[in-house]
Each structure stands twice: as structure tokens, then as C-alpha cells.
Design an enzyme around this catalytic site. Structure first.
Site, PDB file in Angstrom:
ATOM      1  N   HIS A   1      72.874 133.017 -10.463  1.00 57.11           N
ATOM      2  CA  HIS A   1      74.072 133.729 -10.951  1.00 57.11           C
ATOM      3  C   HIS A   1      74.703 134.579 -10.020  1.00 57.11           C
ATOM      4  O   HIS A   1      75.055 135.745  -9.884  1.00 57.11           O
ATOM      5  CB  HIS A   1      73.615 134.625 -12.156  1.00 57.11           C
ATOM      6  CG  HIS A   1      74.723 135.076 -12.986  1.00 57.11           C
ATOM      7  ND1 HIS A   1      75.749 136.166 -12.669  1.00 57.11           N
ATOM      8  CD2 HIS A   1      75.158 134.620 -14.252  1.00 57.11           C
ATOM      9  CE1 HIS A   1      76.752 136.053 -13.668  1.00 57.11           C
ATOM     10  NE2 HIS A   1      76.134 135.345 -14.711  1.00 57.11           N
TER      11      HIS A   1
ATOM     12  N   ASP B   1      74.148 136.235 -22.710  1.00 61.51           N
ATOM     13  CA  ASP B   1      73.999 136.033 -21.278  1.00 61.51           C
ATOM     14  C   ASP B   1      73.214 136.469 -20.306  1.00 61.51           C
ATOM     15  O   ASP B   1      73.010 137.809 -20.563  1.00 61.51           O
ATOM     16  CB  ASP B   1      75.690 135.977 -20.662  1.00 61.51           C
ATOM     17  CG  ASP B   1      76.537 134.750 -21.233  1.00 61.51           C
ATOM     18  OD1 ASP B   1      76.037 133.976 -22.065  1.00 61.51           O
ATOM     19  OD2 ASP B   1      77.637 134.647 -20.598  1.00 61.51           O
ATOM     20  N   ASP B   2      72.845 136.081 -19.358  1.00 66.61           N
ATOM     21  CA  ASP B   2      72.282 136.874 -18.303  1.00 66.61           C
ATOM     22  C   ASP B   2      70.780 136.992 -18.513  1.00 66.61           C
ATOM     23  O   ASP B   2      70.091 137.613 -17.639  1.00 66.61           O
ATOM     24  CB  ASP B   2      72.935 137.919 -17.659  1.00 66.61           C
ATOM     25  CG  ASP B   2      74.395 137.788 -17.350  1.00 66.61           C
ATOM     26  OD1 ASP B   2      74.773 136.419 -17.289  1.00 66.61           O
ATOM     27  OD2 ASP B   2      75.226 138.590 -17.099  1.00 66.61           O
TER      28      ASP B   2
ATOM     29  N   HIS C   1      75.533 140.172 -23.772  1.00 66.42           N
ATOM     30  CA  HIS C   1      74.493 140.180 -22.676  1.00 66.42           C
ATOM     31  C   HIS C   1      73.181 140.900 -23.141  1.00 66.42           C
ATOM     32  O   HIS C   1      72.941 142.008 -23.665  1.00 66.42           O
ATOM     33  CB  HIS C   1      75.179 140.572 -21.447  1.00 66.42           C
ATOM     34  CG  HIS C   1      76.321 140.066 -20.952  1.00 66.42           C
ATOM     35  ND1 HIS C   1      77.478 140.374 -21.452  1.00 66.42           N
ATOM     36  CD2 HIS C   1      76.453 139.033 -19.934  1.00 66.42           C
ATOM     37  CE1 HIS C   1      78.422 139.542 -20.858  1.00 66.42           C
ATOM     38  NE2 HIS C   1      77.683 138.973 -19.840  1.00 66.42           N
TER      39      HIS C   1
ATOM     40  N   HIS D   1      72.862 128.785 -17.494  1.00 68.49           N
ATOM     41  CA  HIS D   1      73.631 129.749 -16.715  1.00 68.49           C
ATOM     42  C   HIS D   1      73.383 129.878 -15.443  1.00 68.49           C
ATOM     43  O   HIS D   1      73.907 131.022 -14.741  1.00 68.49           O
ATOM     44  CB  HIS D   1      73.454 131.223 -17.484  1.00 68.49           C
ATOM     45  CG  HIS D   1      74.725 131.953 -17.383  1.00 68.49           C
ATOM     46  ND1 HIS D   1      76.121 131.678 -17.573  1.00 68.49           N
ATOM     47  CD2 HIS D   1      74.792 133.402 -17.253  1.00 68.49           C
ATOM     48  CE1 HIS D   1      76.770 132.739 -17.299  1.00 68.49           C
ATOM     49  NE2 HIS D   1      76.156 133.673 -17.374  1.00 68.49           N
TER      50      HIS D   1
HETATM   51 ZN   LIG Z   1      76.743 135.739 -16.643  1.00 65.20          ZN
END
Ligand SMILES: [Zn+2]
Length: 232
Positions: free
Chosen positions: A102, A47-48, A194, A98
Site C-alpha cells: 500500500h 480497508d488497510d 478502515h 489491497h
Molecule cells: Zn487503503
């Protein structure tokens, strides 16, 4: 009567907090969080990203081991590093939504703002890679009725996880994070990592070694969960 009402109110509040905070709760939004319990397979998710420094290093490790992972990317970062988003797709990984920015306030956003955050991320991914993502992961794993409605209206499949590595906690050594993942492994595991964290490549090497040592194989998310990952 009064204390019964208070207890009911406390129970209701606790339930609503739990339902919002646990992506696997499936109260407001049905999220797929694990694969078949019969198969000794694991799928890796990041993620991210994309992160200018760490994502290419993570991709190098995945390439070395011929493992296909899923990257839940942030739209604004895709706009900054479209070449990395392109590389993710070119190397056979899945790219997924995502949100665009965010934001910490995302779980408190209005319906219109939630739709915009998701749609802008989709647009950034499509512009950079030509792919229309079919998968979405809620930021922070937090869900609510507004997000549930938005994700359903856009026809996206929400994806959770079954193992949270806690790799974003910087005070935890990468060895500690690896031990946490290793101790939680199970058939059909969806591992949350991540690719923005320092040492993500080193941690990934350790986790891959441990997963193999325990006799598991790696599967791409579409095989593990038997789903389509892109819209056509
Ligand atoms: Zn995230």
C-alpha cells in the site's frame, strides 16, 4: 487556434485526473461500486488491516450483530498478523486484496511492480488463510491504464464503494463520520471504512445502529453484488 488547443489540453488533463482519481469512473478499470437499487441492503467494507489492536475489536462488534463484512487487507500486515487474517475468514467474512505494501507511490508504479504488489498480497492471504482472493480494491481508489491491465490479467474483480466515510480524517469526530454515512445511505450501498483507525469499533457500533434505524439490512458482498469472492 492556439487558445482552442490550450482549452482542449486543459479539458483532457482534467479528464485524465478525474479518470485516475475516481474509482467509480470505470475508465481504466471497471469497479463494482454499488448493489441493486431495489434492495434496501448495505454492505460494509474495511480497508488497510489487519491491525493488531483494532481489527479484533471490529470483528467483535460484527460478531455481536451477526454481520458479515469484507476486509481488503494489506499483504505485509497479513504476514505480521496471520492469526487475525485467519479469524476474519473463520468468522465468515470475506478477505480480499489491497496490495502487499500500500505504498503512496503505488499509482506511479511500473506494470511489473503493480503485478508484484498484487501477487504478493494474494500469496500472503493464501498462506495465512488458504483462500485465493478474487476481489481487489485499488489503494487510494486511484486507477490508471497500467493497474487496469494488471488487474484484468490476474482475473481479479475490482471493488469500489458508494459511500466514503472519511473515517481516516482524524480531526473529524466519530459522530461526524457516522452522520456523513447516515446522510448518504441508499439501497445497495457499499460503505468504505478502515479497521486501522482509532475508535473504529465505536464508530462501527454507531453506524450499525443508524443503518438499522433507517430500515436497512446488511448483506455480505457476494450477495449484494452477486459475485464470487474467491478463486477456485
Ligand atoms: Zn487503503
Amino acid at each position: 487556434m492556439c487558445w482552442i488547443a490550450i482549452i482542449l489540453l486543459i479539458c483532457l488533463t482534467l479528464f485524465l485526473v478525474w479518470a485516475s482519481a475516481d474509482v467509480g469512473g470505470n475508465i481504466y478499470l471497471k469497479s463494482l461500486c454499488r448493489g441493486d437499487r431495489a434492495d434496501k441492503l448495505v454492505t460494509l467494507t474495511f480497508d488497510d488491516g489487519p491491525d493488531e489492536v483494532m481489527t479484533p475489536k471490529v470483528l467483535d462488534v460484527l460478531q455481536k450483530h451477526d454481520i458479515k463484512a469484507t476486509f481488503f487487507v494489506i499483504g505485509s500486515k497479513v504476514e505480521k498478523f496471520p492469526h487475525i487474517a485467519k479469524r476474519i475468514v473463520a468468522e465468515g467474512h470475506t478477505i480480499a486484496n489491497h496490495t502487499y505494501s500500500h505504498k503512496a507511490t503505488f499509482p506511479m508504479s511500473s506494470y511489473g511492480a503493480v503485478l508484484e504488489e498484487i501477487q504478493r498480497c494474494t500469496q500472503a492471504i493464501e498462506k495465512a488463510t488458504g483462500k485465493l482472493p478474487g476481489l481487489f480494491r485499488p489503494p487510494f481508489g486511484v486507477t490508471n491504464p497500467i493497474l487496469g491491465k494488471a488487474v484484468r490479467s490476474l482475473g481479479l474483480q475490482s471493488i469500489g464503494w458508494s459511500i466514503r466515510s472519511l473515517d481516516t480524517i482524524e480531526s473529524k469526530s466519530r459522530e461526524e463520520v457516522c452522520r456523513r454515512v447516515a446522510g448518504s445511505l441508499h439501497p445497495g450501498a457499499v460503505v468504505l471504512l478502515h479497521d486501522r483507525c482509532d475508535g473504529a469499533d465505536r464508530l462501527l457500533e454507531m453506524i450499525i445502529a443508524e443503518i438499522k434505524r433507517q430500515g436497512y439490512n446488511f448483506a455480505p458482498i457476494e450477495e449484494m453484488l452477486k459475485i464470487d469472492v474467491y478463486e477456485v
